[in-house]
Design an enzyme around this catalytic site. Structure first.
Site, PDB file in Angstrom:
ATOM      1  N   SER A 243      11.990 -12.423  36.607  1.00  0.00           N
ATOM      2  CA  SER A 243      11.180 -13.381  35.856  1.00  0.00           C
ATOM      3  C   SER A 243      10.439 -14.294  36.820  1.00  0.00           C
ATOM      4  CB  SER A 243      12.060 -14.233  34.933  1.00  0.00           C
ATOM      5  OG  SER A 243      12.707 -15.264  35.667  1.00  0.00           O
ATOM      6  N   ASP A 244       9.231 -14.719  36.428  1.00  0.00           N
ATOM      7  CA  ASP A 244       8.656 -15.839  37.151  1.00  0.00           C
ATOM      8  C   ASP A 244       9.563 -17.034  36.899  1.00  0.00           C
ATOM      9  OD1 ASP A 244       7.012 -17.440  38.670  1.00  0.00           O
ATOM     10  OD2 ASP A 244       5.171 -16.834  37.671  1.00  0.00           O
ATOM     11  N   TRP A 245       9.530 -17.977  37.810  1.00  0.00           N
ATOM     12  CA  TRP A 245      10.504 -19.059  37.812  1.00  0.00           C
ATOM     13  C   TRP A 245      10.311 -19.973  36.589  1.00  0.00           C
ATOM     14  CZ3 TRP A 245      11.129 -15.670  41.178  1.00  0.00           C
ATOM     15  CH2 TRP A 245      12.079 -15.721  42.186  1.00  0.00           C
ATOM     16  N   GLY A 246      11.202 -19.817  35.605  1.00  0.00           N
ATOM     17  CA  GLY A 246      11.110 -20.606  34.393  1.00  0.00           C
ATOM     18  C   GLY A 246      10.354 -19.930  33.278  1.00  0.00           C
TER      19      GLY A 246
END
Length: 753
Positions: A243-246
């Site tokens: 995942s992209d961060w967040g």
């Protein structure tokens, strides 16, 4: 034999993966599929499964952070090689340099003990105002494919996983955490997915990062259509999705699709969606443990490929960083990334009567000083060069969002020129334009606040403090402008180095317009009034409007080209290296010429509809007959090239092979980029006027001729048929056009398929 060995390895991986899975507890599995630090997951020490360590980014391995804080560790051991940005790399049009750049990044990541490097970024440059365009390659999928594949291969040679990002249709920063991108199927398949498909099926990327945005109403982190349907089932991907961060927004929805590792910017690791809430969901019967097994299986498979596990683990490459070899490769890429946009004759007459660039040694020779009475030469003075503009001295490595790095060094344009010319030329510098500093000393780290909703383009009511600040800026601007003009009047040669910086080319927000900031247009006009032969250098990651460009005789474009930018730029300006960069994107004359301005579908909150369809970049300008400032594929040289004798060498159902002769007809060795565009003359659907389908960069000595072959596979003639749900080639005529820019294809041949 090699293929059989590889297949046997895969079989061994799978049996060992299954054995490990059978021994893992639910809690251990969950620990592996979410962050237990800002850049790592949790190891399972009792089974010898190490933690997976990731790092940004596309321009170099990012500085070290503690597991639970965005305050850098601050030691001296995380200085690294600062690589050219992906835009600079794309401007080389050189797949070999893409491989070398990937190799440098992979070796440095492994040298720093990383397992995954979060690069490359390959999203399409749909609009010139996107804040992260400097991290991306091009507006054209063919160019992206050709450079992404060797880049990935270069990275992964060092037993480091490339993580291709951001999947998918992530083309603006405004409302980036939630904006819903609405793209028709044909446009998706022809424009926005080819780079990712090539990364998976040709580059063999070990990992891939999902985007923040929604796609057709569903977040990319839990989007079945993208992750299960296209990526896993259609493309056969068995790697890891991070995942992209967040970017994760649910437990059940994310657990049940093929997204394997949740990362975020906060330190409450046990509360991530795929952490304690997932354990509880399994115990409640809401989520099957088999879905967790699938994620762990993908992670373990990548670990085996990286030699983190298994019999090959003792032979894992150790990597290296900050080596002279890396610096040399960075310099080579920087040289080929610089684009010469204009180079016209000087008005000064005599030796200056030729084109303004290069600044050869005779043009920088000492200036005679004559006695007043009889005109005899009694002495000489140094040739005076004025370098004007904040970007002449500014360093860019430490900005841009997650692309920021700690560069071992960075050569500015001013330093590069001084190093190259030594003490026999007097080089003086003036800042030229004023950049306001950040006033808020208590500013929160940008990454800590990156998940907060940011509303773009809204300003608070005017206040006395704001008015005072504007007045201060105006005063400072006037002072710097006057200093620059005074210096320009004294100089023999004036070089203006302007453009953007990472206040504008940055993650998290888009630009408001395409204009140069900080009053640079006023400075540009003033310098041209003083010296019409002022040489312009623009340093930026995205196109800018240049209302003065018709007055300028010499114009050089320089993307963020890494730690050796200054040396490479000096070599180009002085003629020690022949410029060979070509634009990987169209430069519109004004923002109002862009299709996204006209359809109003960029930088919106809530949702954005890609109404232009496949007509992105040069495809749109050619369809509408709009003349850009500089076209896709364009770039000048200090020598001249000729192309002729285009013919079809071979044609079959699977491919068409073209040949042509390319000659260097000038007096300096240099490189030409031969570009082939395809026009479908009788298609049942509307297609672009032409599309790039093949290219080759070729280096020639003066007077040298060489035959160049360009191979067009069957897919080069295809379009996506939404009814058949596949790419098809319709029988009929196709026009093949060859030249050195999208609007300069003088050779053509027609074929029938």
């Amino acid at each position: 034999m090699g293929k059989q060995i590889e297949e046997q390895k895969v079989m061994n991986y799978e049996s060992q993966i299954q054995e490990l899975l059978s021994q893992l507890t639910l809690e251990e599995k969950v620990g592996m599929i979410h962050g237990k630090g800002l850049f790592c997951n949790k190891a399972v020490e009792r089974l010898g499964i190490p933690q997976l360590v990731t790092s940004d980014g596309p321009m170099g391995v990012r500085m070290e952070f503690p597991d639970d804080s965005w305050i850098p560790v601050g030691k001296s051991d995380d200085y690294v090689t600062y690589n050219p940005s992906n835009s600079a790399l794309a401007a080389t049009w050189n797949p070999r340099l893409a491989y070398e750049s990937g190799k440098v990044l992979g070796e440095e990541a492994r040298g720093r003990g990383k397992d995954v490097i979060l690069a490359p970024g390959i999203n399409i440059k749909r609009d010139p105002l996107c804040g992260r365009n400097f991290e991306y390659m091009s507006e054209d999928p063919c160019l992206i494919e050709a450079l992404t594949v060797p880049f990935i291969q270069g990275v992964q040679e060092s037993d480091v996983a490339a993580c291709v990002k951001h999947f998918a249709v992530n083309n603006q920063e405004t409302d980036r955490l939630a904006v819903d991108t609405l793209v028709d199927e044909r446009t998706l398949r022809e424009i926005y997915l080819p780079g990712f498909r090539a990364a998976v099926q040709e580059g063999g990327t070990y990992s891939l990062m999902n985007a923040y945005n929604k796609f057709r109403g569903v977040f990319c982190s839990e989007n079945r259509e993208l992750l299960d349907g296209i990526l896993r089932e259609e493309w056969g991907y068995d790697g890891t999705v991070i995942s992209d961060w967040g970017s994760v927004h649910s437990t059940k929805g994310t657990a049940e699709v093929s997204m394997d590792l949740e990362m975020s910017v906060t330190s409450d690791f046990d509360e991530y969606y795929l952490a304690n809430p997932l354990i509880q969901a399994v115990k409640n019967g809401e989520v099957s443990e088999a879905s967790i097994d699938a994620k762990v299986r993908n992670l373990l498979r990548m670990m085996f490929r990286l030699k983190m596990l298994g019999e090959e683990a003792p032979n894992r490459k150790q990597g290296s960083y900050n080596t002279p070899e890396h610096q040399q490769k960075t310099l080579e890429t920087a040289r080929e990334s610089i684009v010469l946009l204009k180079n016209e004759p000087s008005d000064c007459g005599g030796k200056q009567g030729g084109r303004l660039l290069p600044l050869t040694e005779d043009r920088l020779a000492p200036v005679p000083v004559r006695a007043e009475s009889d005109g005899r030469i009694v002495s000489v003075r140094k040739h005076k060069i004025a370098v004007i503009g904040h970007n002449g001295e500014h360093l860019h490595a430490c900005g841009g969002g997650s692309a920021e790095i700690k560069a071992l060094y960075e050569v500015s344009p001013l330093l590069g020129l001084k190093k190259a010319l030594g003490g026999n030329v007097e080089i003086r510098y003036a800042q030229g334009y004023y950049i306001p500093g950040k006033k808020d000393v208590n500013e929160v780290n940008w990454q800590e606040a990156s998940l907060e909703r940011q509303v773009m383009g809204q300003e608070s009511a005017d206040s006395e403090e704001q008015r005072a600040l504007r007045e201060e800026i105006a005063r400072n601007r006037r002072v710097l402008l006057e200093e620059a003009c005074a210096l320009a009047k004294e100089a023999d040669t004036v070089i203006f180095v302007g453009g953007l910086n990472h206040d504008y080319d940055t993650e998290g927000r888009d630009r408001a317009d395409m204009k140069l900031p900080y009053g640079q247009d006023e400075l540009a006009e003033a310098l041209l009034d003083i010296n019409p032969d002022t040489i312009f250098v623009m340093v930026a990651g995205s196109p800018v409007e240049m209302p003065w460009r018709q007055r300028v005789k010499a114009l050089v474009w320089c993307y963020y080209s890494g730690m050796e930018t200054g040396d490479a730029l000096a070599e180009i300006l002085l003629g020690r290296v022949n410029p060979s960069g070509r634009l990987p994107e169209t430069f519109p004359a004004v923002y109002e010429d862009t299709v996204t301005y006209k359809n109003g579908q960029f930088g919106l909150e809530g949702s954005v509809e890609y109404r232009e369809g496949t007509f992105v970049g040069y495809r749109y300008y050619e369809k509408e007959g709009i003349r850009p400032a500089f076209s896709f594929g364009y770039g000048l040289s200090y020598t001249d090239f000729a192309m002729n004798q285009l013919r079809v060498k071979a044609q079959s159902e699977e491919e068409v092979v073209l040949t042509l002769e390319v000659a260097n007809t000038g007096h300096m060795a240099g490189s030409e980029v031969v570009q082939c565009y395809v026009t479908d003359c009788e298609c049942s659907v509307e297609r672009p006027v032409k599309e790039l389908k093949a290219f080759q960069k070729i280096f020639l000595q003066p007077g040298e001729k060489r035959e160049v072959s360009l191979t067009l596979p069957r897919k080069a003639f295809s379009f996506y048929d939404v009814m058949q749900k596949s790419f098809v080639v319709e029988p009929g005529s196709f026009l093949l056009q060859v030249g050195n820019a999208s609007d300069n294809c003088k050779l053509q041949v027609e074929i029938t398929l």
